[in-house]
Design an enzyme around this catalytic site. Structure first.
Site, PDB file in Angstrom:
ATOM      1  N   ASP A   1      -5.448   0.561 -25.799  1.00 14.16           N
ATOM      2  CA  ASP A   1      -5.971   1.109 -24.819  1.00 14.16           C
ATOM      3  C   ASP A   1      -6.141   2.175 -24.278  1.00 14.16           C
ATOM      4  OD1 ASP A   1      -6.991  -2.077 -25.102  1.00 14.16           O
ATOM      5  OD2 ASP A   1      -4.881  -2.672 -23.072  1.00 14.16           O
TER       6      ASP A   1
ATOM      7  N   GLU B   1      -0.885  -7.562   8.170  1.00 12.11           N
ATOM      8  CA  GLU B   1      -0.671  -5.931   7.879  1.00 12.11           C
ATOM      9  C   GLU B   1       0.524  -5.534   7.232  1.00 12.11           C
ATOM     10  OE1 GLU B   1      -3.964  -6.012   9.431  1.00 12.11           O
ATOM     11  OE2 GLU B   1      -2.830  -3.442   9.442  1.00 12.11           O
TER      12      GLU B   1
ATOM     13  N   ARG C   1      -0.572  -8.078 -21.774  1.00 14.38           N
ATOM     14  CA  ARG C   1      -1.220  -7.047 -23.302  1.00 14.38           C
ATOM     15  C   ARG C   1       0.008  -5.880 -23.973  1.00 14.38           C
ATOM     16  NH1 ARG C   1      -6.438  -6.804 -23.190  1.00 14.38           N
ATOM     17  NH2 ARG C   1      -6.553  -4.752 -24.096  1.00 14.38           N
TER      18      ARG C   1
ATOM     19  N   PRO D   1       1.083  -1.408   0.291  1.00 20.67           N
ATOM     20  CA  PRO D   1       0.397  -0.059  -0.114  1.00 20.67           C
ATOM     21  C   PRO D   1       0.812   0.823   0.073  1.00 20.67           C
ATOM     22  CG  PRO D   1      -0.526  -1.712   1.984  1.00 20.67           C
ATOM     23  CD  PRO D   1       0.570  -2.051   1.094  1.00 20.67           C
TER      24      PRO D   1
HETATM   25  N1  LIG Z   1      -0.523  -3.314  -4.165  1.00 21.25           N
HETATM   26  C1  LIG Z   1      -1.136  -2.950  -3.054  1.00 21.25           C
HETATM   27  C2  LIG Z   1      -1.950  -2.563  -2.250  1.00 21.25           C
HETATM   28  C3  LIG Z   1      -3.145  -2.184  -2.776  1.00 21.25           C
HETATM   29  N2  LIG Z   1      -3.577  -0.935  -3.799  1.00 21.25           N
HETATM   30  N3  LIG Z   1      -4.104  -1.945  -1.431  1.00 21.25           N
HETATM   31  N4  LIG Z   1      -3.872  -2.448  -1.029  1.00 21.25           N
HETATM   32  C4  LIG Z   1      -2.711  -3.294  -0.704  1.00 21.25           C
HETATM   33  C5  LIG Z   1      -1.809  -4.635  -0.152  1.00 21.25           C
HETATM   34  C6  LIG Z   1      -0.779  -4.775  -1.027  1.00 21.25           C
HETATM   35  C7  LIG Z   1       0.672  -5.760  -0.051  1.00 21.25           C
HETATM   36  C8  LIG Z   1      -0.098  -6.065   1.682  1.00 21.25           C
HETATM   37  C9  LIG Z   1       0.189  -6.900   2.434  1.00 21.25           C
HETATM   38 CL1  LIG Z   1       1.497  -7.698   2.072  1.00 21.25          CL
HETATM   39  C10 LIG Z   1      -0.694  -6.862   3.082  1.00 21.25           C
HETATM   40  N5  LIG Z   1      -1.661  -6.115   3.103  1.00 21.25           N
HETATM   41  C11 LIG Z   1      -3.312  -5.841   3.590  1.00 21.25           C
HETATM   42  C12 LIG Z   1      -2.697  -4.645   3.738  1.00 21.25           C
HETATM   43  C13 LIG Z   1      -4.209  -4.295   4.596  1.00 21.25           C
HETATM   44  C14 LIG Z   1      -3.761  -2.449   5.213  1.00 21.25           C
HETATM   45  C15 LIG Z   1      -2.462  -2.271   5.071  1.00 21.25           C
HETATM   46  N6  LIG Z   1      -2.219  -3.082   4.912  1.00 21.25           N
HETATM   47  C16 LIG Z   1      -1.777  -4.129   4.739  1.00 21.25           C
HETATM   48  C17 LIG Z   1      -1.695  -5.373   1.512  1.00 21.25           C
HETATM   49  C18 LIG Z   1      -2.315  -5.051   0.889  1.00 21.25           C
END
Ligand SMILES: N#Cc1c(N)n[nH]c1-c1ccc2c(Cl)cn(Cc3cccnc3)c2c1
Length: 238
Positions: A168, A116, A153, A88
């Site tokens: 696209d 997390e 793609r 994130p």
């Molecule tokens: N790319 C991307 C992306 C996005 N756009 N939203 N969430 C993610 C993403 C990517 C990697 C992980 C991992 Cl490792 C654990 N979590 C769950 C989480 C949820 C909230 C806070 N911390 C972790 C991930 C969420």
């Protein structure tokens, strides 16, 4: 191009890649996808991949050891590869970055975590930290699939219709035009007459106007570097 995916849920990746454009690209040998279960790189009998966070706080954090062992296993062949951590906190993934990945990388490792998040020290072994957008997912797998799909793609020959890769949305700087197919009249909802006219010049102009109108309404941020002709059409719409 070769994609290697590290995850504790290999089924998520394996299920998706069998279908559609990706499935065809795999069958053509244009793309190879190998999925590795991080639990196979643990050293305890319970195949533990997570633990409580130092400093306290809710949830669990994924431990560095399985990631480290998996990355070292992949690197043993000494072939070049781009290691991408889905997170994130990563930089925003865009069509431009998809193009860059396609042009610059023969092989990519997509590192997917859950819980997390993952131990910060894993970042010492990756090249890029990428997020697919400003919304919260439950892990990195969906993001990895978005990256694989959008990069594949762009690989010449992957789609079997070069035009659609070029056409696209986002490549042109504005959204796509509306699409219609049979039936011509569905419960009184008719296909626009111009699309039945056979007048390709008129159809192209109608499609451009619709694309610019939709972009102005939903994604004005994309309207950059328009040609003088497109700018003229846009001004007519305002
Ligand atoms: N790319 C991307 C992306 C996005 N756009 N939203 N969430 C993610 C993403 C990517 C990697 C992980 C991992 Cl490792 C654990 N979590 C769950 C989480 C949820 C909230 C806070 N911390 C972790 C991930 C969420």
């Amino acid at each position: 191009m070769k994609f290697e995916v590290l995850t504790i849920f290999p089924e998520i990746i394996e299920c998706y890649i069998k279908h559609g454009v990706l499935g065809k690209a795999l069958n053509k040998g244009i793309v190879e996808v190998k999925v590795y279960n991080l639990r196979d790189f643990t050293s305890d009998k319970h195949k533990k991949v997570d633990d409580y966070p130092y400093g306290g706080g809710a949830g669990m954090v994924m431990q560095i050891e399985p990631f480290y062992n998996a990355i070292m296993h992949l690197k043993a062949d000494e072939k070049p590869r781009k290691l991408v951590l889905l997170s994130p906190q990563g930089r925003k993934f865009t069509q431009k970055l998809a193009q860059k990945f396609m042009e610059e990388s023969k092989a990519m490792v997509l590192i997917c975590g859950r819980y997390e998040g993952i131990d910060e020290r894993v970042k010492a072994f990756v090249d890029e930290e990428v997020s697919i957008g400003d919304y919260v997912l439950s892990g990195g797998e969906l993001a990895a699939l978005v990256i694989i799909d959008s990069v594949v793609r762009l690989i010449p020959g992957a789609l079997g219709d070069e035009l659609s890769a070029v056409e696209d949305s986002f490549m042109k700087g504005f959204l796509d035009y509306p699409h219609y197919t049979r039936p011509e009249d569905f419960k009184g909802m008719k296909v626009p007459e111009v699309l039945l006219s056979g007048d390709h010049k008129k159809i192209a102009l109608w499609r451009k106007r619709q694309a610019l109108k939709n972009t102005l309404k939903n994604r004005p941020d994309l309207l950059k570097n328009l040609s003088p002709e497109d700018m003229r059409i846009l001004k007519e719409l305002c």
